[in-house]
Design a protein around this motif. Structure first.
Motif: not given
Lengths: 529, 406, 353
Positions: B182, B336-338, B341, B373, B376-377, B379, C33, C38, C40-42, C44-46, C49, C57-58, C63, C65, C82, C148
């Motif tokens: 990211f 990696k991202c929903n 994927r 989507v 927009n969303a 990664l 998700f 605790d 590290k950031l991923a 990835s689930c979005r 947003v 984008n959203l 992640v 700042p 989304a 995932m």
């Protein structure tokens, strides 16, 4: 521990582990060490006869011969002194007795120590430098250091090393024994020791005795009592007639099981209070059913001296009774009147006679436990000991010479046997052997043996073998593994079917602490034909 | 204007790109010499002034990118993105095969600008022969002394399209799964081994020697004002001259197809052209009179991207082509991202359903929702761009979908 | 300090604050998700947003700042759309087995589907095929329920340091796997169950607790582990006066030593509590055989014999082994009994063993 567990994960910049297989026996402490090494770049030195999990990520790993701890530690001190790495200011201002140590360790050159321990001299030097040069060096040990006839010497040597390098009294430093049982710290704190009342107040000191006589309203004995291992011997000799065992299983946990069983059988009265009919309870005259930790309220004190709550979650089965109620009932029947409403009520009395616990209340530890010493209710607890001064004032160096273990290998018993614990079981297995998943995962004992030795003896991995010492013999599976060298075999003591303590010796204990030498005895491994 | 204007490819096939001396004979490494004689800030300003924008797809001003790199007491890296994975794109390979020394010199110029001594070229795994050539070129440049203390190492990809994304590329160089990070932090601040890193495309680096030798003003005067310079294009599909060209950036798309490309193959009628690679928009006949530069293409909802030009004639089945493209993205999503994927998977399912004549309008609605989507969303750029071919064809070639709807 | 407007409310946060935390400070409940404070950031689930004015984008708030003057909307039409689509996409791959799923009540997928009114998926198609048999007795791995988020992978690496699992394959074939996709027992797994602790859905559950009760059926009793001396705190899950499992509280206030992390014994070694072999009545041995006795009889028997020995052979002929496994209060009573009632200092415990 002089310092707290959390510091191992955040503050220590170098960690020296000797005689602790931390990831197996204190897994959560092991996680913290790993994280500190991996994420913060803390240096790691591991000294252990087996190449344990943490050795894999160590900067220096020293595979030393079991029982040569003092030589190894003296060797490190020799390097530190000769290379000018000692903390002169700390030694001058905070300690005494250094000159004597200096004289003794002078001859323990890395080369000479290398011959005794089997560790390359260069590794001893590297290890010494890492620990001495660290901004905050933490020394941790467990039973690997203590369970020797020289256990007290070993611990004193570890303390020497920490004082020599000034690795005490600051975050991330300390001499940190990792204690093996949930409340071994608390049992000691509470005076379940033959020489001291609660808070280590010696029974032999008149002032202490008077204090407790006044608190309890009864005359007390001025004589030191006998240790657990001595009690077994006294029973054997017929000097001890009655024994009350509360939640212990000496048949499996004490050295030389045959000797223990004989001793217990000689008693006039054996009372066992436990949750299961343990190997020891089976020998009892009367068995009193107590309750598990899930069925009781109270407190445990962990290895970092943190006093935490235990809470009743479920009712006890059948007629099993709260352990504290049984003890109160028995005390009254023995003619000493006392009564308590609850464990908290007992704790209130503990606070009055235990200065280090005086400031701790159930209300204060409802969420987060407190580290003793905590002398009053405003005190925040003491995560780090010896910050300003030692309890005796100056830290005392002890000059210690290396001595060999009691029973060394010979032609008849050519191997060194060490015993210890597995990740999946606990102590005598009273609980874990009845925890289905744990027992399914690891249902039986094994003896670990090196590939070379196994090949020499014609043993293959998983084969049933016979392990014998002068005390007895057990049959168990061989686990061929390269984590130990060819002179050493290792087995676990959780399994009554192949109990390690059938093999260990009770003849010679550490003269001060009375600890048995579980880490060294002479043994023979045989293929069963 | 219908002629090529060769800058990077001026000496193509006239010099041996492996040999630094050949390159030096035609004026090579003069730019680096000049760059090194300049103050770092002045050098970056010069590159900014030239207006050079990234040739990899995002079109970010190169000098600006470099100026974000903090110069502190730590290592910095110059990374060349040579993971040329866009189907139909091979311009970076051509540049390396014809003028590898210019790439090396460009990287060293960047090294001078950000005070870095180490460059990496991340090369597409399917180009082992180019890797071999590049290594010889690097050796020759080092031996000649032209690169000075600037070192360049070539790393190979392993066939993942997503590693063309700069942060996934960095992960891959570090030995991890090729998954994008990211952002922020951007690589300029924390890139390779968490150190400040400039990642540029092969073509971007290869422009630099000529900017340095001929001056920023010279470069800024070529092509489109806001996206100056030349662009190497690769033509594929139903076009007579399916080959590569270097043209100024104000070149018209129609001229690319009809003049350079020689028109649609076999005299058939033009249907669409996809520019910039697999994730590019499909451009219909009515939008052909557009300059190829970054901003002009954006204005018609397309992207110059990598400079791939894929021409389709009247016989092509747009829905079938887009179905194949959706399979490509399903295959290349890193997982990696929903949105990406799962989204690329479901896009492919719906496209296949449409292509098989089994879909209803509801499926089209779902496809459009999913596309929105993902844009927009998701990664990274892969997931955000994957639905562009779907969207652009639904917009311009909706009738082809309608024909297949039940 | 940075100034932001979140859902119309102005707030100030220190530089370096992530948008998610700022939104939470502003009272917004943002679904996540993959986020775990605790780990590290991923990113990835979005699910987290949010919409920031001026951004095309959203932005994944976990992640991103905070920047000065950001105008943020956490429940705009675009974010809701989304999140709903992401939930529908996850439902499309997820084995929906809520009738029997262990995680009901603690399942984030279920909670968010409820929150956003997602009943079924418009994208239902082929399902995932990730199911595998793993015969270990501790951890049930049902990856057909996996979403995932990779929290298990990060917990395994960052909390336990075991590095037993990672992501294998790519795209929608991506799955959580040990090296060579084998059994946990053949990997570096130490069965600490931290993966179960962090799993937001029913993909990873405890085999020991299976079928014994779900989160809304049990109470959690905070206590201290009964095994080694580390002193980890854990929660006993109690249903109908039975312990049915162990969970942990990750808040350092309640779990100062371990912050929720446990080992295999702490997490899976609790079922001895209800073992049929538990002692349920006092026993007296007669002619080498135990017989059940009443408390009155057993206590009388023991006390009388102790008194007789004391009278005949003196108090020092009696000893007690107290225990490193019972409480401080019980240890205190044990030593007091020996010293005050019997009159000997013969009390010790297995500290040395």
């Amino acid at each position: 521990m002089t310092n707290s567990i959390g510091e191992l994960g955040t503050d220590a910049t170098a960690i020296f582990l000797i005689g602790t297989n931390t990831t197996e026996n204190h897994p959560v402490i092991g996680y913290k060490i790993k994280k500190n090494v991996r994420e913060n770049g803390a240096k790691l030195v591991v000294a252990d006869p087996r190449r344990i999990d943490l050795a894999e990520m160590a900067d220096v790993y020293m595979q030393f011969r079991p029982g040569t701890d003092v030589a190894l530690l003296n060797g490190m001190m020799n390097v530190i002194i000769n290379e000018g790495l000692m903390d002169k200011e700390f030694v001058e201002n905070r300690t005494e007795g250094f000159e004597a140590v200096k004289q003794v360790v002078e001859k323990y050159t890395p080369e000479m120590v290398s011959v005794i321990t089997g560790v390359p001299a260069e590794d001893i030097k590297k290890a010494a430098r890492i620990y001495a040069e660290a901004e905050a060096g933490s020394l941790c040990y467990a039973m690997g250091l203590t369970q020797h006839t020289t256990g007290t010497d070993n611990v004193k040597s570890a303390c020497n090393l920490a004082m020599l390098t000034g690795n005490l009294g600051r975050p991330g430093t300390g001499v940190n024994p990792l204690r093996g049982q949930n409340n071994v710290q608390g049992a000691c704190d509470m005076g379940a020791l033959p020489v001291s009342y609660p808070a280590y107040q010696a029974v032999s000191a008149d002032a202490n005795r008077e204090k407790f006589e006044q608190a309890w309203g009864v005359k007390l004995s001025p004589n030191n009592g006998c240790t657990l291992t001595a009690a077994i011997n006294k029973a054997h000799h017929g000097e001890l007639k009655g024994l009350y065992v509360l939640g212990e299983n000496p048949v499996l946990s004490d050295p030389d099981s045959h000797h223990v069983i004989e001793a217990l059988e000689k008693l006039d009265l054996l009372i066992v209070q436990d949750i299961f009919l343990t190997e020891t309870a089976q020998l009892a005259d009367v068995v009193l059913p107590g309750v598990t930790w899930a069925e009781k309220d109270g407190t445990f004190s962990n290895t970092e001296r943190r006093v935490q709550r235990v809470r009743k979650a479920v009712s006890s089965p059948g007629d099993a009774r709260q352990d504290w109620e049984i003890l109160v009932d028995m005390t009254n029947r023995l003619g000493y009147a006392c009564s308590y409403d609850s464990p908290e009520d007992i704790f209130e009395e503990i606070r009055k006679v235990t200065p280090s616990y005086a400031g701790i209340t159930y209300a204060r530890i409802d969420q987060t436990g407190l580290h003793w010493p905590c002398p009053n209710e405003e005190h925040p607890g003491t995560p780090i000991l010896h910050a300003e001064k030692f309890s005796r004032g100056l830290g005392l160096f002890h000059a210690i010479e290396f001595q060999e273990a009691f029973e060394l290998p010979d032609e008849e018993y050519p191997l060194i046997l060490s015993t210890g614990r597995s990740l999946f079981h606990y102590h005598t297995g009273t609980m874990t052997r009845k925890a289905v998943a744990l027992d399914v995962h690891q249902p039986e004992n094994v003896v670990q043996v090196s590939p070379n030795k196994a090949a020499e003896l014609g043993i293959i991995d998983g084969e049933k073998v016979r392990l014998t010492t002068r005390r007895g013999s057990i049959e168990l599976k061989a686990q061929v593994t390269d984590i130990l060298n060819d002179q050493v075999v290792f087995t676990f003591f959780h399994f009554s079917e192949a109990s390690a303590n059938v093999l260990t010796q009770a003849e010679k204990l550490d003269p001060v602490a009375g600890i048995p030498e579980y880490k060294v005895c002479a043994a023979r491994l045989e293929k069963i034909v | 204007m219908a002629e090529e204007q060769r800058v990077i490819l001026e000496y193509a096939d006239k010099i041996d790109p492996k040999k630094a001396d050949d390159y030096i004979k035609v004026g090579g490494y003069k730019g680096l010499e000049k760059a090194r004689s300049m103050d770092r800030k002045a050098l970056i300003d010069e590159v900014k002034k030239s207006g050079l924008r990234g040739r990899g797809g995002a079109g970010f001003n190169a000098g600006m990118k470099w100026s974000f790199v903090p110069i502190k007491d730590e290592d910095r890296y110059v990374v060349c993105n040579f993971d040329e994975g866009e189907p139909g794109t091979y311009k970076d390979r051509i540049i390396c095969e014809k003028n590898a020394q210019a790439l090396l010199e460009g990287m060293a110029i960047c090294g001078a600008a950000i005070a870095s001594k180490q460059g990496y070229i991340y090369c597409r795994g399917e180009y082992p022969f180019v890797v071999k050539m590049l290594r010889e070129a690097i050796k020759s440049a080092k031996d000649s002394g032209a690169l000075g203390d600037f070192d360049i190492e070539v790393r190979m990809g392993a066939g993942a399209y997503v590693c063309g994304e700069e942060t996934a590329l960095i992960e891959s160089i570090e030995g991890h799964r090729g998954e994008p990070r990211f952002k922020p932090p951007f690589p300029g601040v924390a890139g390779l081994w968490a150190q400040p890193t400039v990642v540029n495309n092969v073509e971007t680096f290869a422009c630099l020697p000529y900017i340095m030798t001929n001056g920023a003003d010279w470069f800024a005067g070529i092509g489109a004002a806001k996206y100056p310079g030349t662009k190497v294009l690769t033509l594929t599909g139903d076009v007579e001259n399916a080959t590569y060209f270097e043209v100024p950036t104000n070149y018209m798309l129609r001229d690319v197809v009809y003049k350079l490309g020689g028109g649609v193959k076999g005299g058939k009628k033009f249907k669409a052209v996809q520019v910039g690679g697999t994730s590019g928009a499909f451009i219909p006949e009515q939008n052909l009179d557009t300059q190829i530069d970054f901003d002009s293409m954006s204005a018609i909802g397309a992207a110059l991207g990598s400079g791939a030009v894929f021409v389709m004639d009247e016989t092509r089945d747009i829905v079938d082509i887009v179905t194949r493209i959706s399979k490509f993205f399903e295959h290349e999503s890193c997982g990696k991202c929903n949105p990406c994927r799962e989204g690329t998977w479901r896009c492919r399912e719906i496209m296949e359903k449409i292509n098989a004549g089994k879909a209803s309008q509801k499926d089209i609605d779902n496809l459009m929702l999913l596309s929105r989507v993902m844009k927009n969303a998701a990664l990274c750029g892969l997931g955000q761009a994957a639905p562009i071919p779907i969207d652009s064809t639904l917009e311009h070639f909706g009738y082809e979908y309608s024909r297949k709807i039940v | 300090m940075l100034k932001l407007t979140i859902n119309g409310q102005e707030i100030e946060v220190p530089k370096g604050t992530m948008l998610l935390s700022a939104c939470q400070q502003a009272g917004a409940d943002i679904p996540t998700f993959c986020y775990d404070p605790d780990l590290k950031l991923a990113g990835s689930c979005r699910m987290c947003v949010v919409e920031v004015e001026g951004r095309r984008n959203l932005l994944a708030s976990c992640v991103t700042p905070c920047e000065n003057n950001m105008v943020v909307s956490t429940e705009s039409d675009r974010t809701t759309e989304a999140r709903k689509v992401i939930l529908e996409l996850l439902l499309a791959r997820h084995k929906v087995e809520c009738m029997t799923c262990e995680k009901v009540g603690m399942c984030k997928l279920q909670d968010y589907c409820y929150r956003y009114g997602v009943k079924d998926s418009r994208f239902a198609g082929e399902k995932g095929h990730f199911a595998m048999e793993d015969p270990n007795p501790f951890i049930e791995r049902d990856y057909d329920k996996c979403i995932m988020c990779t929290r298990c992978v990060r917990a395994c690496e960052e909390i336990t340091g075991a590095q037993a699992i990672n992501v294998k394959e790519r795209g929608h074939h991506a799955k959580i796997s040990t090296i060579f996709d084998g059994k946990l027992a053949d990997s570096t797994c130490v069965f600490c169950g931290q993966c179960i602790m962090v799993c937001p859905v029913g993909a990873l559950t405890s085999k020991v607790s299976m079928g014994k009760g779900r989160s809304m059926e049990y109470d959690r009793v905070l206590t201290t582990c009964t095994y080694c001396g580390t002193g980890c705190t854990l929660e006993l899950n109690v249903k109908d006066d039975q312990v049915v499992g162990v969970t942990s509280n990750r808040d350092a206030t309640y779990s100062p030593v371990n912050k929720g992390a446990l080992c295999v014994k702490g997490r899976f070694g609790w079922d001895f509590i209800h073992s049929p072999e538990r002692l349920t009545t006092p026993l007296i041995k007669e002619n080498g055989q135990f017989r059940p006795a009443s408390w009155e009889e057993a206590m009388d028997f023991a006390a009388n014999k102790l008194k007789a020995i004391k009278e005949k052979d003196g108090p020092d002929s009696i000893a007690m082994f107290s225990s490193a496994r019972v409480t401080n209060e019980e240890n205190y009573l044990a030593q007091k009994m020996m010293r005050a009632a019997i009159g000997t200092n013969n009390v010790d415990h297995c500290a040395r063993l």
